[in-house]
Design a protein around this motif. Structure first.
Motif, PDB file in Angstrom:
ATOM      1  N   LEU A 108       0.843  -1.146   0.198  1.00  0.00           N
ATOM      2  CA  LEU A 108       0.177  -0.158   0.200  1.00  0.00           C
ATOM      3  C   LEU A 108       0.780   1.642  -0.237  1.00  0.00           C
ATOM      4  CD1 LEU A 108      -2.590  -1.061   2.792  1.00  0.00           C
ATOM      5  CD2 LEU A 108      -3.065  -0.110  -0.156  1.00  0.00           C
ATOM      6  N   TYR A 109       1.817   0.956  -0.361  1.00  0.00           N
ATOM      7  CA  TYR A 109       2.735   2.405  -0.427  1.00  0.00           C
ATOM      8  C   TYR A 109       3.767   2.429  -2.152  1.00  0.00           C
ATOM      9  CZ  TYR A 109       6.584  -1.135   0.768  1.00  0.00           C
ATOM     10  OH  TYR A 109       7.243  -1.957   0.853  1.00  0.00           O
ATOM     11  N   SER A 110       4.018   1.638  -2.543  1.00  0.00           N
ATOM     12  CA  SER A 110       4.307   1.917  -4.066  1.00  0.00           C
ATOM     13  C   SER A 110       3.593   2.707  -4.927  1.00  0.00           C
ATOM     14  CB  SER A 110       5.013   0.610  -4.888  1.00  0.00           C
ATOM     15  OG  SER A 110       3.127  -0.173  -4.848  1.00  0.00           O
ATOM     16  N   ILE A 138      -4.608   3.205  -7.242  1.00  0.00           N
ATOM     17  CA  ILE A 138      -6.332   3.299  -6.592  1.00  0.00           C
ATOM     18  C   ILE A 138      -6.547   4.664  -6.792  1.00  0.00           C
ATOM     19  CG2 ILE A 138      -6.865   4.315  -4.136  1.00  0.00           C
ATOM     20  CD1 ILE A 138      -5.883   1.216  -3.846  1.00  0.00           C
ATOM     21  N   ARG A 139      -5.329   5.287  -7.436  1.00  0.00           N
ATOM     22  CA  ARG A 139      -6.179   6.595  -8.329  1.00  0.00           C
ATOM     23  C   ARG A 139      -7.558   6.716  -9.605  1.00  0.00           C
ATOM     24  NH1 ARG A 139      -3.399  11.641  -7.209  1.00  0.00           N
ATOM     25  NH2 ARG A 139      -2.409  11.759  -6.435  1.00  0.00           N
ATOM     26  N   GLU A 155     -10.422   4.926  -7.638  1.00  0.00           N
ATOM     27  CA  GLU A 155     -11.450   6.072  -7.067  1.00  0.00           C
ATOM     28  C   GLU A 155     -11.855   7.000  -8.145  1.00  0.00           C
ATOM     29  OE1 GLU A 155     -12.486   6.542  -4.173  1.00  0.00           O
ATOM     30  OE2 GLU A 155     -10.589   6.017  -2.763  1.00  0.00           O
ATOM     31  N   LEU A 193     -14.244   2.096   0.416  1.00  0.00           N
ATOM     32  CA  LEU A 193     -12.903   1.523  -1.061  1.00  0.00           C
ATOM     33  C   LEU A 193     -11.793   0.671   0.665  1.00  0.00           C
ATOM     34  CD1 LEU A 193     -11.159   1.439  -3.349  1.00  0.00           C
ATOM     35  CD2 LEU A 193      -9.359   3.264  -2.510  1.00  0.00           C
ATOM     36  N   LEU A 247     -14.794   5.433  -8.884  1.00  0.00           N
ATOM     37  CA  LEU A 247     -15.911   5.575  -7.562  1.00  0.00           C
ATOM     38  C   LEU A 247     -16.516   7.091  -7.427  1.00  0.00           C
ATOM     39  CD1 LEU A 247     -13.957   3.358  -5.248  1.00  0.00           C
ATOM     40  CD2 LEU A 247     -15.971   2.594  -6.712  1.00  0.00           C
ATOM     41  N   ALA A 307      -8.891  -1.643   1.416  1.00  0.00           N
ATOM     42  CA  ALA A 307      -7.338  -2.423   1.018  1.00  0.00           C
ATOM     43  C   ALA A 307      -6.680  -3.514   1.821  1.00  0.00           C
ATOM     44  CB  ALA A 307      -6.312  -1.208  -0.029  1.00  0.00           C
ATOM     45  N   GLN A 356       0.799   1.027  -6.677  1.00  0.00           N
ATOM     46  CA  GLN A 356      -0.222   1.159  -6.183  1.00  0.00           C
ATOM     47  C   GLN A 356      -0.755   2.547  -5.885  1.00  0.00           C
ATOM     48  OE1 GLN A 356      -0.065   2.204  -2.757  1.00  0.00           O
ATOM     49  NE2 GLN A 356      -2.122   2.061  -3.201  1.00  0.00           N
ATOM     50  N   SER A 357      -0.521   3.931  -5.985  1.00  0.00           N
ATOM     51  CA  SER A 357      -0.925   4.779  -5.708  1.00  0.00           C
ATOM     52  C   SER A 357      -1.748   5.002  -7.486  1.00  0.00           C
ATOM     53  CB  SER A 357       0.037   6.055  -4.974  1.00  0.00           C
ATOM     54  OG  SER A 357       0.893   6.015  -6.570  1.00  0.00           O
TER      55      SER A 357
END
Lengths: 336, 336
Positions: free
Chosen positions: A81-83, A90-91, A94, A104, A97, A106, A86-87
């Motif tokens: 949940l930090y790379s 997630i963007r 979203e 959400l 959504l 994760a 991954q970001s």
């Protein structure tokens, strides 16, 4: 983009699928129009309503029920949940959504222990209305389960699930075709491993170079856990004087650039570097790289998942597998 | 660093707290030693065992039960799951979880609707063994609930929860003291809003500047939703010829630098810029900024949470509030 869609209407009476097909939208969109959902407005909404009238389509009563739970949540399973990867994912999730009522949730599944947790009964992910599997370990863990949630695989081709992936063979191909136009020797640096996704880029790159009548003079394999700056330093020690280096990812490309600058070697001149991914620092540094449409992949996966949730909710019959394969493009900047 | 710790032994007989205090470790660490957990090794383990023998401490039988659930999970509530701030927090959480059996589950609560979901009964976050609240909306939602999980607030001072926060007043102070040593006028750009954390940095900055007998000639307030590059362009239009600009965050500082470069203004010369945060791009660009120890804050919050989970599990009596306030430092680079 390649895409496959099943779900043609199977009887004389118009179904939600007939309407969706005629309007060129997903079943979920038709349903949202029927439910007067604020996320579908303007021209799309008008078109769907016109087709509903033309076809004299009447939805079955249960098509207007509210969302299936008091906790409408989408579950996302990722390696970490930090790379940067991954970001960007997630963007994209979203974006899909936005304006929906979904929350959400994760799960970071980077270790085998964590991936195994997911397969145990009563895991919180079972409370999500739908799942996005963004990671191989998550996918393998999922396949062993009796899950009934709508589930979409993101980032890899699968046989048993809907998926949205990026055509990395094509990404390699365009990089190879471009590298073949540059002076100097061509070298490829690849991550060791059997993952089909990783092999695809390399395969495409070789194809691209050879289609122009040239050769990759050397393939170098590195381990995922190798220290990037050590790899970069060793590479610079053994490269020909004039070379174009295709890297498996932006991280290594950026390490190469830093290391070359420390040695006073200008990058983009005799030494050229091509990245793969196009993460945020790439543009900042002027890295020539293959842009992977990660945000778009995530948005489309999520839209597909929302459609599947809506279909299930309406009691629609199961449909054929759906998939989309997105096309990367070359981002030409200063380093090659 | 300031820290407050309660929980002294309250009877003649040694308790797990007596051992922890004598060994200078947390109660959770003592418990992990008793349970032969692989995460405590070497000198710490030896010291704890020696003290246990010295004090003739005998744990109560339930101190050796396995973890409380088949799904040991830490729940993290954040505003979003893609920002740089959040990724640094998760990195810090994972540092504390390395070698532990806990999984990681995160909830993105950026909208009021999502934060409200958390307060509803049966929300999946209730299945976590402990919660880290990293976001104001999550905290407000939490306070309305009858939750019994161990919970730690991260990033803000609270009265009703254990917390680990960063001393942003001090962060502002050191930036102000430094700005006062530079030639040219001093300008502060702040995010509008009543958040105590935001006010603290500004307050500290003014203190730092004034302690050196100088003044902040202008405070400019911007909205969180303002477009960064528009703000940067407007700022450059109205700045004095020689100025040091203290910004509320690295993002705005980087936008200012980009905008100045577009106008051919060298940054670090007549125009100096100081950031706040020290996110990854700051070092790359050479930004002088205040380093916030976000990873450390997250690691310590998680360690505190794990200790609380272990205490609860052992049936230890409730202890006083614990807190830690971490100290930022100035990262001097090229822009000021």
């Amino acid at each position: 983009m390649t895409s496959g869609k099943g779900g043609r209407g199977r009887s004389g009476r118009p179904t939600v699928h007939t309407v969706a097909k005629a309007a060129g939208v997903g079943v979920g969109t038709v349903s949202r129009v029927l439910n007067n959902h604020p996320s579908v407005r303007g021209e799309t909404r008008e078109r769907v309503l016109a087709i509903i009238e033309d076809l004299n389509y009447r939805p079955t009563p249960q098509a207007r029920r509210p969302l299936p739970s008091e906790h409408p949540l989408i579950g996302v399973m990722v390696a970490d949940l930090y790379s940067v990867w991954q970001s960007r994912i997630i963007r994209g999730v979203e974006t899909a959504l936005a304006g929906q009522d979904y929350g959400l949730m994760a799960f970071a599944l980077g270790s085998p222990q964590r991936a195994a947790q997911v397969a145990q009964p009563g895991h919180p992910s079972a409370l999500a209305q739908g799942l996005l599997l963004c990671d191989d370990a998550a996918y393998r863990s999922w396949t062993g389960q009796e899950r009934s949630q709508p589930t979409v695989r993101l980032g890899a081709v699968t046989e048993d699930l809907d998926y949205v992936a990026i055509d990395n063979r094509y990404g390699g191909l365009i990089a190879g075709e471009y590298a073949a136009t540059l002076p100097g020797e061509i070298v490829g640096v690849w991550l060791r491993g059997q993952l089909k996704e990783r092999q695809a880029t390399r395969k495409g790159f070789v194809e691209g170079v050879e289609s122009a009548g040239r050769q990759v003079i050397q393939h170098i394999e590195v381990e995922p856990q190798d220290h990037l700056h050590r790899v970069a330093a060793e590479l610079l020690d053994r490269l020909p004087d004039r070379a174009t280096v295709m890297t498996h990812g932006d991280d290594l490309a950026l390490a190469l650039i830093t290391e070359a600058q420390l040695r006073g070697l200008p990058v983009g001149d005799d030494l050229k570097v091509i990245g793969y991914g196009d993460h945020s620092q790439a543009a900042l540094v002027g890295l020539t790289t293959v842009h992977q449409p990660l945000e778009e992949m995530a948005t489309r996966s999520t839209e597909l998942l929302l459609d599947r949730i809506q279909e299930r909710h309406e009691g629609a019959p199961p449909r054929e597998q759906q998939f989309q394969l997105l096309t990367p493009r070359l981002a030409l900047r200063g380093t090659a």
